[in-house]
Every structure is written in structure tokens, then in C-alpha cells.
Design an enzyme around this catalytic site. Sequence first.
Site, PDB file in Angstrom:
ATOM      1  N   ASP A 178      12.454 -24.414 -77.906  1.00 43.55           N
ATOM      2  CA  ASP A 178      13.376 -24.038 -76.836  1.00 43.55           C
ATOM      3  C   ASP A 178      14.543 -25.018 -76.922  1.00 43.55           C
ATOM      4  O   ASP A 178      14.379 -26.141 -77.411  1.00 43.55           O
ATOM      5  CB  ASP A 178      12.689 -24.149 -75.466  1.00 43.55           C
ATOM      6  N   ARG A 213      23.862 -24.079 -59.655  1.00 46.44           N
ATOM      7  CA  ARG A 213      23.159 -24.925 -60.614  1.00 46.44           C
ATOM      8  C   ARG A 213      23.809 -26.308 -60.759  1.00 46.44           C
ATOM      9  O   ARG A 213      23.128 -27.262 -61.104  1.00 46.44           O
ATOM     10  CB  ARG A 213      23.139 -24.242 -61.983  1.00 46.44           C
TER      11      ARG A 213
HETATM   12  C1  SAM Z   1      13.796 -16.678 -69.252  1.00 47.29           C
HETATM   13  S1  SAM Z   1      13.115 -17.878 -70.344  1.00 47.29           S
HETATM   14  C2  SAM Z   1      11.993 -16.872 -71.296  1.00 47.29           C
HETATM   15  C3  SAM Z   1      10.685 -17.593 -71.603  1.00 47.29           C
HETATM   16  C4  SAM Z   1       9.643 -16.765 -72.341  1.00 47.29           C
HETATM   17  N1  SAM Z   1      10.101 -16.411 -73.664  1.00 47.29           N
HETATM   18  C5  SAM Z   1       9.242 -15.549 -71.571  1.00 47.29           C
HETATM   19  O1  SAM Z   1       9.605 -14.435 -71.956  1.00 47.29           O
HETATM   20  O2  SAM Z   1       8.575 -15.682 -70.543  1.00 47.29           O
HETATM   21  C6  SAM Z   1      14.476 -18.109 -71.471  1.00 47.29           C
HETATM   22  C7  SAM Z   1      14.379 -19.395 -72.289  1.00 47.29           C
HETATM   23  O3  SAM Z   1      15.372 -19.341 -73.310  1.00 47.29           O
HETATM   24  C8  SAM Z   1      15.866 -20.652 -73.495  1.00 47.29           C
HETATM   25  N2  SAM Z   1      17.194 -20.593 -74.135  1.00 47.29           N
HETATM   26  C9  SAM Z   1      18.382 -20.233 -73.601  1.00 47.29           C
HETATM   27  N3  SAM Z   1      19.368 -20.353 -74.498  1.00 47.29           N
HETATM   28  C10 SAM Z   1      18.788 -20.796 -75.644  1.00 47.29           C
HETATM   29  C11 SAM Z   1      19.274 -21.122 -76.935  1.00 47.29           C
HETATM   30  N4  SAM Z   1      20.573 -21.021 -77.233  1.00 47.29           N
HETATM   31  N5  SAM Z   1      18.390 -21.552 -77.858  1.00 47.29           N
HETATM   32  C12 SAM Z   1      17.064 -21.669 -77.574  1.00 47.29           C
HETATM   33  N6  SAM Z   1      16.540 -21.370 -76.371  1.00 47.29           N
HETATM   34  C13 SAM Z   1      17.387 -20.950 -75.415  1.00 47.29           C
HETATM   35  C14 SAM Z   1      15.915 -21.237 -72.092  1.00 47.29           C
HETATM   36  O4  SAM Z   1      15.933 -22.646 -72.114  1.00 47.29           O
HETATM   37  C15 SAM Z   1      14.657 -20.643 -71.470  1.00 47.29           C
HETATM   38  O5  SAM Z   1      13.573 -21.524 -71.540  1.00 47.29           O
END
Ligand code: SAM
Length: 271
Positions: A142, A41
Site C-alpha cells: 500500500d 482531512r
Molecule cells: C479503499 S482502500 C481498499 C482496501 C482493500 N483493497 C479493499 O478492497 O478492502 C484503498 C487503498 O488504496 C491505497 N492507495 C491509494 N492510492 C494508492 C497508490 N497510488 N498506490 C498504492 N496504494 C494506494 C490507500 O492507501 C488505501 O489503503
Amino acid sequence: MTVESVNQLPSDQEFYLFQQLILQRLGIFLPLQKKALLTNRLWKRLRECDLTTYEDYYNFIVGKKGEAELHLAMELITTNETYFFREQKHFDYLEQSILPNFKSGKKLRVWSAAASTGEEPYSIAMLLADKCQTEWELECSDVNKTVIEQARRAIYPNARIQNIPRNYLHRFCRKGIGPQDGFVRVTQDLRDKVNFFTLNLNQSFPDLGKFDLVFLRNVLIYFENDTKAKVLDRIANMLNPNGVLFVGHSESLHGVTQRFAPIKPAIYRLV
Ligand SMILES: C[S@@+](CC[C@H](N)C(=O)[O-])C[C@H]1O[C@@H](n2cnc3c(N)ncnc32)[C@H](O)[C@@H]1O
């Protein structure tokens, strides 16, 4: 440690610097086995910044002028994989068990708290626009600003829309033409119903009012247990009595918090 080759990994010491930073900022615990992921990354970004060691990059992003770069590094590290109508059983439950029992006259407030590029919130919005008998509101957040901007634009390549039911595609999406050929855009009407903002689940929340439903799917999996418990506690405080929480199917709240009781796999009710 130089980054001339893609395969060159950070030293353990360099990895631990990033591990602590990511844990502190995002609540995400990257075990040592994830060294290759970190490298994949970040290595390109190091080169773009003309830096040769991970330690130099670390010092840059935590330094006085590094705030914007720190955001970017955190964005590179988060996993944003998502798709429309992911985990269909959640949408079935919402349609069959929640919406018919929701009191008419009351506004249904929903929060998609790890919204990524918007596929989850727009799936929820399509279902609500179709089936919800009461007024509704959908808030979406997000930590990653870039995905939130993409979500607001709501433009998706045809390859990503296969899970959208055909009648919803007709009703809620418009085909691109000319340079937008091969893409669809969610209709303005539906976009107007959905509000996006950035929010870090690992920090205290602003006052967003109380919600009836929270979608917190496929994000807890990246947090270590202590962070999970704190995030779930904050989410519990945001829910109305009997509020419902959806998590990803590979995520369990067992042994993490007492504030939710299971209703179905990956669906919980506020206790
Ligand atoms: C794998 S995606 C899941 C998206 C959607 N909820 C789904 O299930 O398809 C995880 C998301 O969590 C967000 N994320 C990770 N750490 C986070 C944090 N500390 N606060 C808010 N969002 C976070 C990432 O940016 C990413 O967009």
C-alpha cells in the site's frame, strides 16, 4: 483563508495546488466537488502545524523540509476503508474455480496491491492456508506507511471481525486479554506467511517476480483514466500467463485497457 473554523474551505486556487500534487504523487484525481473532503482531512493538521492558510501548508509540504509532512498529508488524503472477506464472491471464485485448477507442485504467488490495514490480505491468507493444496506466497503493499504498520501488527477490534467465518476465527485469530480485551490478533503462523511493504502504484514497480493472482480492489476508483491504464499495464506485466486480476465490484476495466478480458464481474484474466 484561515482555518479557525472547520467549515472554512480552501480557495479554488489553493484547491488546485493540492489537486495537482495529489494527482502527481498518488495518481488520484480529486474533482473540485471534493473540496470539503480535502478540508475535512487536512484542516486539523494545518492547525497542528500552526499554519493559517492552505497555501502556506502547500508551500511547507513541497519545500525542502517538507518531505515527511508530504507523506503524512498524502496519508491523510487516502481512503483506507476495508473489511474482512469484502466482496465474498471473489473468495468463492478463488476457492471454487482457481485453487482446484492450480497445478500442484507450483507455488501460487498472490499480490494484494492496495492492502490497507490488512483485512483483505489476511482474508486471502486464511482461505489459502485452509484450501490451497500447493505452496503459496502472499505479498501485500500500500502507498500508506501507517496502514502497512497496522497491517503488520494485525490487531483488530471485535467489531471488525464479524465477517470472518467462525472456524477461521478459531484457527487463525487469538483473543486479547487484559488491555487487549475486545481485540483479536491474527496468529503468528499466519502473519509469518504474509509480507507487507510500501509501494506507490503510480510509480514504477520494483522487481517482485511474476504473480498468478493480483487483488487490486477499491483503489482504481480513485484514479483518473490515464493513471488507471498505466497502473493496469504495470500490473499486467507482473502477471504470469493466464494470471487473474480482482478489482472492486464498482470498478470496471471497460474502455480502459485491452490487456485483460472479463471472466466474471470484477474478475479479469490477462490476455
Ligand atoms: C479503499 S482502500 C481498499 C482496501 C482493500 N483493497 C479493499 O478492497 O478492502 C484503498 C487503498 O488504496 C491505497 N492507495 C491509494 N492510492 C494508492 C497508490 N497510488 N498506490 C498504492 N496504494 C494506494 C490507500 O492507501 C488505501 O489503503
